[in-house]
Design a protein around this motif. Sequence first.
Motif, mmCIF file in Angstrom:
data_model
loop_
_atom_site.group_PDB
_atom_site.id
_atom_site.type_symbol
_atom_site.label_atom_id
_atom_site.label_comp_id
_atom_site.label_asym_id
_atom_site.label_seq_id
_atom_site.Cartn_x
_atom_site.Cartn_y
_atom_site.Cartn_z
ATOM 1 N N LEU A 8 0.825 -1.205 0.000
ATOM 2 C CA LEU A 8 0.000 0.000 0.000
ATOM 3 C C LEU A 8 0.860 1.255 0.000
ATOM 4 O O LEU A 8 0.545 2.236 -0.670
ATOM 5 N N SER A 9 1.953 1.205 0.735
ATOM 6 C CA SER A 9 2.863 2.349 0.768
ATOM 7 C C SER A 9 3.470 2.605 -0.607
ATOM 8 O O SER A 9 3.505 3.742 -1.083
ATOM 9 N N ALA A 10 3.924 1.551 -1.269
ATOM 10 C CA ALA A 10 4.519 1.704 -2.603
ATOM 11 C C ALA A 10 3.474 2.150 -3.623
ATOM 12 O O ALA A 10 3.749 3.002 -4.475
ATOM 13 N N ALA A 11 2.281 1.601 -3.549
ATOM 14 C CA ALA A 11 1.220 1.987 -4.489
ATOM 15 C C ALA A 11 0.774 3.425 -4.249
ATOM 16 O O ALA A 11 0.464 4.147 -5.194
ATOM 17 N N ALA A 12 0.750 3.849 -2.995
ATOM 18 C CA ALA A 12 0.389 5.232 -2.691
ATOM 19 C C ALA A 12 1.435 6.191 -3.249
ATOM 20 O O ALA A 12 1.101 7.301 -3.658
ATOM 21 N N ALA A 13 2.691 5.760 -3.281
ATOM 22 C CA ALA A 13 3.747 6.597 -3.879
ATOM 23 C C ALA A 13 3.446 6.855 -5.350
ATOM 24 O O ALA A 13 3.685 7.946 -5.859
ATOM 25 N N VAL A 14 2.913 5.852 -6.021
ATOM 26 C CA VAL A 14 2.525 6.023 -7.425
ATOM 27 C C VAL A 14 1.290 6.913 -7.520
ATOM 28 O O VAL A 14 1.201 7.771 -8.391
ATOM 29 N N GLY A 86 -0.263 -1.385 -9.496
ATOM 30 C CA GLY A 86 -0.360 -2.839 -9.403
ATOM 31 C C GLY A 86 0.993 -3.522 -9.502
ATOM 32 O O GLY A 86 1.265 -4.495 -8.799
ATOM 33 N N MET A 87 1.857 -2.983 -10.377
ATOM 34 C CA MET A 87 3.197 -3.561 -10.531
ATOM 35 C C MET A 87 4.000 -3.442 -9.242
ATOM 36 O O MET A 87 4.608 -4.417 -8.788
ATOM 37 N N VAL A 88 4.013 -2.250 -8.642
ATOM 38 C CA VAL A 88 4.811 -2.074 -7.423
ATOM 39 C C VAL A 88 4.186 -2.825 -6.255
ATOM 40 O O VAL A 88 4.910 -3.379 -5.415
ATOM 41 N N GLY A 89 2.848 -2.871 -6.205
ATOM 42 C CA GLY A 89 2.200 -3.649 -5.156
ATOM 43 C C GLY A 89 2.521 -5.130 -5.266
ATOM 44 O O GLY A 89 2.826 -5.789 -4.273
ATOM 45 N N ALA A 90 2.460 -5.658 -6.487
ATOM 46 C CA ALA A 90 2.789 -7.077 -6.693
ATOM 47 C C ALA A 90 4.258 -7.352 -6.403
ATOM 48 O O ALA A 90 4.604 -8.387 -5.825
ATOM 49 N N PHE A 91 5.128 -6.420 -6.784
ATOM 50 C CA PHE A 91 6.558 -6.609 -6.517
ATOM 51 C C PHE A 91 6.839 -6.665 -5.017
ATOM 52 O O PHE A 91 7.561 -7.539 -4.545
ATOM 53 N N VAL A 92 6.265 -5.740 -4.269
ATOM 54 C CA VAL A 92 6.496 -5.721 -2.821
ATOM 55 C C VAL A 92 5.923 -6.981 -2.183
ATOM 56 O O VAL A 92 6.537 -7.575 -1.297
ATOM 57 N N ALA A 93 4.763 -7.431 -2.652
ATOM 58 C CA ALA A 93 4.180 -8.665 -2.126
ATOM 59 C C ALA A 93 5.040 -9.872 -2.492
ATOM 60 O O ALA A 93 5.173 -10.802 -1.702
ATOM 61 N N GLU A 94 5.632 -9.843 -3.675
ATOM 62 C CA GLU A 94 6.485 -10.959 -4.095
ATOM 63 C C GLU A 94 7.753 -11.042 -3.263
ATOM 64 O O GLU A 94 8.256 -12.135 -2.997
ATOM 65 N N LEU A 113 -5.701 1.517 -5.352
ATOM 66 C CA LEU A 113 -5.321 2.618 -4.476
ATOM 67 C C LEU A 113 -4.649 3.736 -5.271
ATOM 68 O O LEU A 113 -4.966 4.917 -5.082
ATOM 69 N N ALA A 114 -3.747 3.367 -6.165
ATOM 70 C CA ALA A 114 -3.083 4.379 -6.991
ATOM 71 C C ALA A 114 -4.092 5.130 -7.852
ATOM 72 O O ALA A 114 -4.001 6.352 -8.002
ATOM 73 N N LEU A 115 -5.063 4.421 -8.403
ATOM 74 C CA LEU A 115 -6.094 5.073 -9.230
ATOM 75 C C LEU A 115 -6.951 6.031 -8.408
ATOM 76 O O LEU A 115 -7.220 7.153 -8.828
ATOM 77 N N VAL A 116 -7.372 5.606 -7.228
ATOM 78 C CA VAL A 116 -8.209 6.461 -6.375
ATOM 79 C C VAL A 116 -7.458 7.735 -5.994
ATOM 80 O O VAL A 116 -7.997 8.841 -6.078
ATOM 81 N N LEU A 117 -6.200 7.594 -5.596
ATOM 82 C CA LEU A 117 -5.422 8.774 -5.219
ATOM 83 C C LEU A 117 -5.197 9.697 -6.410
ATOM 84 O O LEU A 117 -5.210 10.921 -6.272
#
Length: 191
Positions: A8-14, A86-94, A113-117
Amino acid sequence: MIALLAALSAAAAVGVGRIALPLLLIGLLQGDNLWSRVPLLSLIHPQVVVGILTSWSLFELFASKKLIGQRILQIIHLLFSPLVGGMVGAFVAETANLDKWLILLIGAIGGLLALVLQLVQIGWFFRLRGLPLWVVFIQDALCVVLVLLAFDAPSQGGLIAMLLLWLAIRSSGEWYRWYRKQKHSPKYHPD
């Protein structure tokens, strides 16, 4: 749970307004591996990715300081923020070695989350008729801080991401009240 907060932190950065800078920081924080585990970017030669992301980061940095640049970037960010989030979220989860279905789910949540922000930013842009320069500088700093927190302090980064989501929800209510007020004003003349 920690992996979700980091994602969530990485996706929020995007979502706060930058696309290339979070990807560039993620790759540089990986050391020798660069983007070998990031979806889609792992298919491209690392030197090409560094060149593209550096160029795009500089473009985002300079274009965001002018009104026309903000408009151009908003269109591009609206289109690509769900994908990159989605890419950064999946990467961090991976990196947390989760199951494949959970990585996909966290990636989808990160993209949303990135889209909403990003949608919230567009709303404020149009309501304020452009983002003030001090807001743009806060976006730049927040983007860097959220990426660093995703890896060093995921709980705090996730908490900031959830706070940003809460602010986005509050903003939507404020926009609705503002719109209703404008609609009932005597100056309102729909075409």
